[in-house]
Scaffold this active site. Structure first.
Site, PDB file in Angstrom:
ATOM      1  CD  GLU A 284       6.937  -8.569  -9.059  1.00  0.00           C
ATOM      2  OE1 GLU A 284       6.417  -9.532  -9.675  1.00  0.00           O
ATOM      3  OE2 GLU A 284       7.889  -7.935  -9.490  1.00  0.00           O
TER       4      GLU A 284
ATOM      5  CD  GLU B 118       8.115 -14.146 -12.943  1.00  0.00           C
ATOM      6  OE1 GLU B 118       8.197 -14.024 -11.700  1.00  0.00           O
ATOM      7  OE2 GLU B 118       8.527 -13.294 -13.734  1.00  0.00           O
TER       8      GLU B 118
END
Length: 707
Positions: free
Chosen positions: A160, A169
């Site tokens: 995640e 990210e």
């Protein structure tokens, strides 16, 4: 490293003093028995909000249960508190305390690089009896080596590592390294795929956030932050998407197309570093394309039965795509860790007609998705000549860009500057913050003024910018003095030197967009440090600051920050204090102040009158101050907390005020959530007392209240 730990590690965390801008490295030890994780490091992160997202948690649980059906090796990258790792261990039967031999070949490796979170995860694993079931490695995933950090290549990848744009990210390089080095061939993955979508929209506020060129053309004040032919010198960062709660703009948005699919990203195979595609979009309305709003749809299982989406509320999803529904209603779906993304076109006048076909070139790098427009009628696309290089560009936040084009704000500041300059025969002006607007305004409005911009964040880039735009704003750089604060103090303390007789600030500090309102009091600290070189009759703009407070109904924000108990069957109560939760806290614990654009916090309502709880007098050096005030409730309802902001009193005589409260979209407010929501009643005698203290040694505000 196993959860038992072999050797003590340490991490260096950069800590910044909000009142001086100075940074220092703080050592964080790994030894959790002797030291605790500093609350401030994690309290303003999105971990708590993520763990309160029941849709996310439920979707991952179902997908992991479907994928992990037999003993295998599961790798969890970016493990956080270990929730997904524990789900995998439970699905494999590793939680069986009787030691079922059928699960002896199953193992879960949790990879987490952030040491404070590693320390917290250990506590969570221990409280759930899982500390011996999951191997925890405190490294980046691209530092892992098979045979030393992990026993073997993993059969299943759980991750995640998604932001609001999806890629920010490091999703792509993380997956590339994992497929090359850490996973078996053709692994199972949770999630299975992510698909990004976009939609063309017209919205005045979104235009204001990036179109400073056209807004300045409509103004007659003579200040040109972006002169003709210099569009690249100042503005929002090019080819970047900005996270925003677009549902808050629903009533102001005109949809110009249906949603369109942009890219698929498959987790189960090695992704490409970059791709591009040509999209042909049929418009559904006449209008001007001010932005592309985008979101993503996560398919968590290979069968295509479990989904999670960050779409805005106005989207109707196809019948064959359904999320697992939570027991709560749709208003509970607000969360802050994932929002929509907004991309601003470089063409500022992209007009379209209904049923026109717009050609959109989409491309992605390892970390971002961008677009270029083409229309069938190329003359409709108005491109601005960029005479600047990236070396000179100052990238502002969209909110600051919107403020700089606001005619009311500019008029307020310019009126105060003009009035101050009329009171000074030979002005020596210090711009104490990063305000390029005030530096230009003073140099332009007074031919006799000398301006010293400190530019603590902009530095040389700010001075290069002034060089670029000085001629267009009718001043010359010989009146701009470039001197550091240290040199300024040493040279001007001579009694024969001129003293600074005008000190100004917006206040604005470059790159400090996530600050609490009182952290902008940094310019007051600067004024205090330079008291010896200020004239006795120095004029200071703004002259005062009023810390305002009101009580508010904030149900969505409260739910996203409230204390955790069980999360999908795993006890997380131990994380509440460290993550800065609200609700059911011990009497000695307080929830932290959080910086938010309150207008984007889902459902909100102001319940009380606005009161002034502190006054900051900038004519004097910085000092501690305290105040106490009642606030009376004007609405009945559930009070979830208090919202605080600063109203800047620009100059003393006429007391013009710049409010940065909840109605101002360009400034963040501070939110202080209560330990428990309190039902309040409208009425003359219905009130609560607020007491506040400002501590100049650390720049913090302490707030107490009594219902």
């Amino acid at each position: 490293m196993s959860s038992s730990g072999e050797s003590t590690q340490r991490m260096f965390q950069l800590k910044t003093d909000p009142l001086t801008g100075k940074s220092e490295w703080v050592v964080i030890e790994e030894d959790e028995e002797e030291k605790t994780t500093p609350k401030a490091l994690l309290a303003t992160t999105s971990y708590l909000d993520m763990l309160n997202d029941t849709r996310r948690n439920r979707a991952y649980r179902h997908a992991i249960d479907n994928a992990v059906t037999k003993p295998c090796h599961v790798l969890d990258i970016g493990a956080g508190t270990g929730l997904l790792s524990m789900m995998a261990a439970r699905a494999m039967g590793l939680t069986d305390r009787k030691g079922d031999s059928s699960c002896s070949n199953g193992k879960v490796t949790a990879c987490e690089s952030y040491l404070p979170m590693v320390k917290l995860m250990r506590k969570v694993l221990r409280s759930n009896g899982m500390d011996g079931k999951i191997r925890l490695v405190n490294k980046r995933s691209d530092e892992l080596e098979v045979g030393s950090d992990i026993h073997s290549r993993a059969d299943i990848l759980i991750s995640e590592i998604l932001d609001s744009e999806l890629l920010g990210e490091g999703l792509i390089p993380t997956l590339q390294h994992a497929h090359d080095n850490l996973l078996v061939e053709n692994p199972l993955t949770v999630p299975y795929r992510a698909t990004t979508y976009g939609q063309l929209v017209e919205c005045t506020y979104l235009r204001d956030m990036h179109d400073l060129v056209n807004r300045e053309a409509e103004l007659s004040d003579g200040i040109r932050l972006v002169p003709s032919g210099m569009a690249g010198v100042l503005g929002v960062k090019k080819q970047q998407q900005f996270a925003m709660h677009c549902d808050a703009l629903k009533e102001e948005i005109k949809l110009l197309s249906e949603p369109f699919k942009v890219f698929d990203f498959d987790f189960w195979k090695r992704p490409d570093s970059s791709r591009e595609t040509e999209l042909h979009i049929k418009t559904t309305n006449d209008g001007t394309v001010h932005a592309i709003i985008s979101w993503w749809l996560l398919q968590l299982d290979s069968e295509g039965t479990i989904f999670y989406s960050t779409e805005p509320n106005w989207i109707r999803r196809p019948d064959d795509v359904r999320e697992l529904q939570s027991s709560s209603d749709s208003s509970d779906n607000w969360c802050d860790h994932w929002k929509q993304s907004v991309w601003f076109p470089q063409s500022l006048d992209l007009h379209v007609l209904k049923d026109e076909e717009v050609h959109l070139h989409a491309f992605h790098t390892e970390t971002s998705i961008s677009y270029d427009f083409k229309t069938l009628n190329e003359k409709r696309q108005v491109a601005h000549v960029d005479a600047c290089t990236d070396d000179f560009q100052i990238a502002l936040s969209p909110e600051r860009n919107a403020l700089y084009g606001d005619s009311s704000w500019r008029r307020l500041m310019l009126n105060a500057i003009e009035k101050a300059l009329r009171q000074r025969i030979d002005p020596l002006c210090l711009v104490a913050d990063d305000s390029i607007f005030l530096a230009i305004a003073i140099a332009r409005l007074s031919k006799s003024s000398n301006v010293i911009p400190l530019f603590p964040g902009l530095g040389k880039k700010g001075l290069q910018y002034l060089h670029k735009v000085c001629a267009a704003n009718s001043f010359t750089m010989d009146r701009i003095e470039t001197i550091s604060k240290k040199d300024l103090l040493s040279t001007m303390q001579d009694s024969h030197q001129r003293k600074i007789n005008l000190l100004v600030a917006e206040p604005f500090y470059y790159g400090n967009d996530n600050a609490l309102p009182w952290q902008n009091l940094r310019f007051w600290k600067e004024r205090s440090l330079m008291d010896s070189i200020l004239s006795k009759d120095v004029l200071i703009i703004p002259c005062k600051g009023l810390l305002k407070v009101c009580a508010m109904y904030l149900p969505n924000l409260w739910r996203s920050r409230c204390c955790l108990k069980e999360v999908e069957g795993f006890d997380h109560s131990i994380v509440n204090t460290t993550l800065g939760a609200c609700g059911d806290l011990p009497l000695t614990e307080e929830s932290p102040f959080l910086p938010f654009y309150v207008w984007q916090c889902g459902e909100t309502k102001i319940l009380s009158e606005t009161a002034t709880v502190l006054e900051f007098d900038f004519s004097k050096p910085m000092s501690s101050c305290s105040g106490k005030t009642p606030i009376r409730f004007r609405e009945s309802g559930m009070c979830h907390g208090f919202v605080l902001w600063i109203d800047w009193v620009i100059e003393a005589e006429d007391n013009p005020v710049l409010s940065t409260g909840p109605d101002n979209r360009n400034w963040k407010q501070a939110v202080k959530l209560l330990k428990k929501p309190v039902e309040v009643k409208e009425g003359e005698f219905s009130s609560t007392e607020i007491e506040a203290l400002f501590d100049p040694s650390n720049g913090e505000v302490i707030l107490q209240h009594a219902f």
